[in-house]
Design a protein around this motif. Structure first.
Motif, PDB file in Angstrom:
ATOM      1  N   ILE A 149       0.813  -1.220   0.000  1.00 15.75           N
ATOM      2  CA  ILE A 149       0.000   0.000   0.000  1.00 15.75           C
ATOM      3  C   ILE A 149       0.844   1.268   0.000  1.00 15.75           C
ATOM      4  CG2 ILE A 149      -2.073  -0.991   1.039  1.00 15.75           C
ATOM      5  CD1 ILE A 149      -1.087  -0.033   3.763  1.00 15.75           C
ATOM      6  N   PHE A 150       2.167   1.114   0.140  1.00 17.57           N
ATOM      7  CA  PHE A 150       3.084   2.248   0.051  1.00 17.57           C
ATOM      8  C   PHE A 150       4.228   1.881  -0.883  1.00 17.57           C
ATOM      9  CE2 PHE A 150       1.490   2.487   4.518  1.00 17.57           C
ATOM     10  CZ  PHE A 150       0.747   3.645   4.388  1.00 17.57           C
ATOM     11  N   PHE A 151       4.408   2.699  -1.936  1.00 14.82           N
ATOM     12  CA  PHE A 151       5.480   2.438  -2.889  1.00 14.82           C
ATOM     13  C   PHE A 151       6.578   3.494  -2.855  1.00 14.82           C
ATOM     14  CE2 PHE A 151       2.181  -0.287  -4.563  1.00 14.82           C
ATOM     15  CZ  PHE A 151       2.891  -1.395  -5.036  1.00 14.82           C
ATOM     16  N   ASP A 152       6.304   4.638  -2.241  1.00 13.09           N
ATOM     17  CA  ASP A 152       7.341   5.669  -2.152  1.00 13.09           C
ATOM     18  C   ASP A 152       7.077   6.572  -0.950  1.00 13.09           C
ATOM     19  OD1 ASP A 152       5.374   7.607  -2.929  1.00 13.09           O
ATOM     20  OD2 ASP A 152       5.796   7.189  -5.036  1.00 13.09           O
ATOM     21  N   ASP A 153       8.027   7.441  -0.681  1.00  8.45           N
ATOM     22  CA  ASP A 153       7.928   8.319   0.488  1.00  8.45           C
ATOM     23  C   ASP A 153       6.773   9.305   0.367  1.00  8.45           C
ATOM     24  OD1 ASP A 153      10.089   6.997   1.503  1.00  8.45           O
ATOM     25  OD2 ASP A 153      11.524   8.651   1.214  1.00  8.45           O
ATOM     26  N   ALA A 154       6.445   9.717  -0.853  1.00 15.25           N
ATOM     27  CA  ALA A 154       5.356  10.674  -1.028  1.00 15.25           C
ATOM     28  C   ALA A 154       4.033  10.078  -0.557  1.00 15.25           C
ATOM     29  CB  ALA A 154       5.254  11.092  -2.491  1.00 15.25           C
ATOM     30  N   GLU A 155       3.837   8.800  -0.829  1.00 17.33           N
ATOM     31  CA  GLU A 155       2.609   8.137  -0.383  1.00 17.33           C
ATOM     32  C   GLU A 155       2.573   8.043   1.140  1.00 17.33           C
ATOM     33  OE1 GLU A 155       1.775   5.417  -4.363  1.00 17.33           O
ATOM     34  OE2 GLU A 155       2.552   4.455  -2.555  1.00 17.33           O
ATOM     35  N   LYS A 156       3.704   7.752   1.744  1.00 11.78           N
ATOM     36  CA  LYS A 156       3.761   7.666   3.203  1.00 11.78           C
ATOM     37  C   LYS A 156       3.518   9.031   3.841  1.00 11.78           C
ATOM     38  CE  LYS A 156       6.923   3.730   3.094  1.00 11.78           C
ATOM     39  NZ  LYS A 156       8.310   3.248   3.321  1.00 11.78           N
ATOM     40  N   ARG A 157       4.108  10.062   3.253  1.00  8.77           N
ATOM     41  CA  ARG A 157       3.893  11.409   3.801  1.00  8.77           C
ATOM     42  C   ARG A 157       2.422  11.795   3.705  1.00  8.77           C
ATOM     43  NH1 ARG A 157       9.060  12.576   1.551  1.00  8.77           N
ATOM     44  NH2 ARG A 157       8.107  13.117  -0.435  1.00  8.77           N
ATOM     45  N   SER A 158       1.793  11.476   2.589  1.00 12.57           N
ATOM     46  CA  SER A 158       0.377  11.803   2.418  1.00 12.57           C
ATOM     47  C   SER A 158      -0.471  11.085   3.450  1.00 12.57           C
ATOM     48  CB  SER A 158      -0.081  11.425   1.004  1.00 12.57           C
ATOM     49  OG  SER A 158       0.569  12.220   0.035  1.00 12.57           O
ATOM     50  N   TYR A 159      -0.178   9.813   3.685  1.00 14.24           N
ATOM     51  CA  TYR A 159      -0.945   9.038   4.662  1.00 14.24           C
ATOM     52  C   TYR A 159      -0.836   9.664   6.051  1.00 14.24           C
ATOM     53  CZ  TYR A 159      -2.839   5.011   7.155  1.00 14.24           C
ATOM     54  OH  TYR A 159      -3.619   4.188   7.952  1.00 14.24           O
ATOM     55  N   LEU A 160       0.363  10.031   6.451  1.00 12.24           N
ATOM     56  CA  LEU A 160       0.550  10.618   7.776  1.00 12.24           C
ATOM     57  C   LEU A 160      -0.097  12.000   7.890  1.00 12.24           C
ATOM     58  CD1 LEU A 160       4.233   9.666   8.689  1.00 12.24           C
ATOM     59  CD2 LEU A 160       2.112   8.613   9.496  1.00 12.24           C
ATOM     60  N   GLU A 161      -0.036  12.776   6.826  1.00 10.90           N
ATOM     61  CA  GLU A 161      -0.672  14.096   6.849  1.00 10.90           C
ATOM     62  C   GLU A 161      -2.178  13.966   7.007  1.00 10.90           C
ATOM     63  OE1 GLU A 161       0.568  16.011   3.277  1.00 10.90           O
ATOM     64  OE2 GLU A 161       2.640  16.318   3.963  1.00 10.90           O
ATOM     65  N   TRP A 162      -2.777  13.013   6.300  1.00  9.73           N
ATOM     66  CA  TRP A 162      -4.225  12.832   6.386  1.00  9.73           C
ATOM     67  C   TRP A 162      -4.622  12.185   7.708  1.00  9.73           C
ATOM     68  CZ3 TRP A 162      -3.857  10.824   0.732  1.00  9.73           C
ATOM     69  CH2 TRP A 162      -3.762  11.929  -0.129  1.00  9.73           C
ATOM     70  N   LEU A 163      -3.751  11.353   8.259  1.00  9.45           N
ATOM     71  CA  LEU A 163      -3.991  10.815   9.596  1.00  9.45           C
ATOM     72  C   LEU A 163      -3.998  11.958  10.605  1.00  9.45           C
ATOM     73  CD1 LEU A 163      -4.108   8.618  11.808  1.00  9.45           C
ATOM     74  CD2 LEU A 163      -1.606   8.477  11.651  1.00  9.45           C
TER      75      LEU A 163
END
Length: 226
Positions: A26-40
């Motif tokens: 569900i995470f392929f790069d840092d941008a996806e991880k950053r987005s997930y944490l920001e929305w969390l």
């Protein structure tokens, strides 16, 4: 068979795990991880959910949190899940669900809180992705030892008891995590989470669930708990 109601009590810490459908990534790069944490962060603020610790793994997420209201957890996870799924599908030109059913949840005995936080922050090491917890850039461990401070994380009262100053707490936490956890403890945390049962002592279970003792009924193997 009807689904069992999720056990959520306002003001009590919870361990949450959400997984990719069929354990897909569900995470392929840092941008996806950053987005997930920001929305969390945004959803938690909106729905009054305190986030204490996290780890983002390639195909799943662990969170340690405290809902301030009975619906804080459900609303936060629903908002976050929908927003990230829509973003992920757009990024990868796909459609459909990316999540594996309902997220798992386990109410945590406050006396066990720090051990559960350690379990979460050691996840990359336990899974073989990293050799030490500080090597992972996608856990709350760095914030808890004074590295990449994330202001949206809220330390639990038991974390504050680790020392009188930030430095004392950070050093004590680093040492506690470095010790690692015994296998029986990891097993109990995992089993409780997978079965969406509380991870609580017998004494705490009798106090909290005196009218419904079956809610906390898991007979763990290994060292007896006080």
């Amino acid at each position: 068979m009807a689904r069992l109601p999720r056990l959520v009590l306002a003001g009590y810490p919870m361990h949450i795990m959400v997984c990719g459908n069929n354990r897909q990534q569900i995470f392929f790069d840092d941008a996806e991880k950053r987005s997930y944490l920001e929305w969390l962060r945004d959803a938690a603020r909106e729905y009054e959910l305190l986030i204490h610790a996290y780890v983002l793994m390639p195909n799943h997420v662990h969170l340690l949190l405290t809902p301030q209201n009975e619906d804080s957890l459900a609303k936060t996870m629903q908002s976050l899940g929908r927003r990230y799924a829509q973003y992920f599908n757009q990024q990868h030109h796909r459609s459909g669900t990316i999540w594996e059913g309902r997220y798992r949840s386990s109410l945590i005995d406050p006396e066990y809180f720090l051990r559960c936080q350690r379990y979460i922050e050691l996840n990359p090491v336990r899974a073989g992705y990293e050799s030490s917890p500080q090597d992972s850039g996608w856990t709350s461990f760095s914030s808890h030892i004074g590295g990449n401070l994330e202001s949206w994380l809220v330390d639990h009262q038991n974390f504050w008891k680790l020392g009188n100053t930030p430095f004392e707490r950070q050093m004590t936490w680093a040492s506690f995590v470095k010790e690692g956890a015994p296998h029986w403890e990891d097993h109990q945390i995992t089993e409780s989470l997978i079965r969406s049962k509380p991870w609580v002592s017998d004494i705490y279970a009798k106090k909290l669930f005196k009218d419904e003792p079956e809610l906390a009924l898991i007979r763990h193997r290994g060292r007896p708990r006080k």
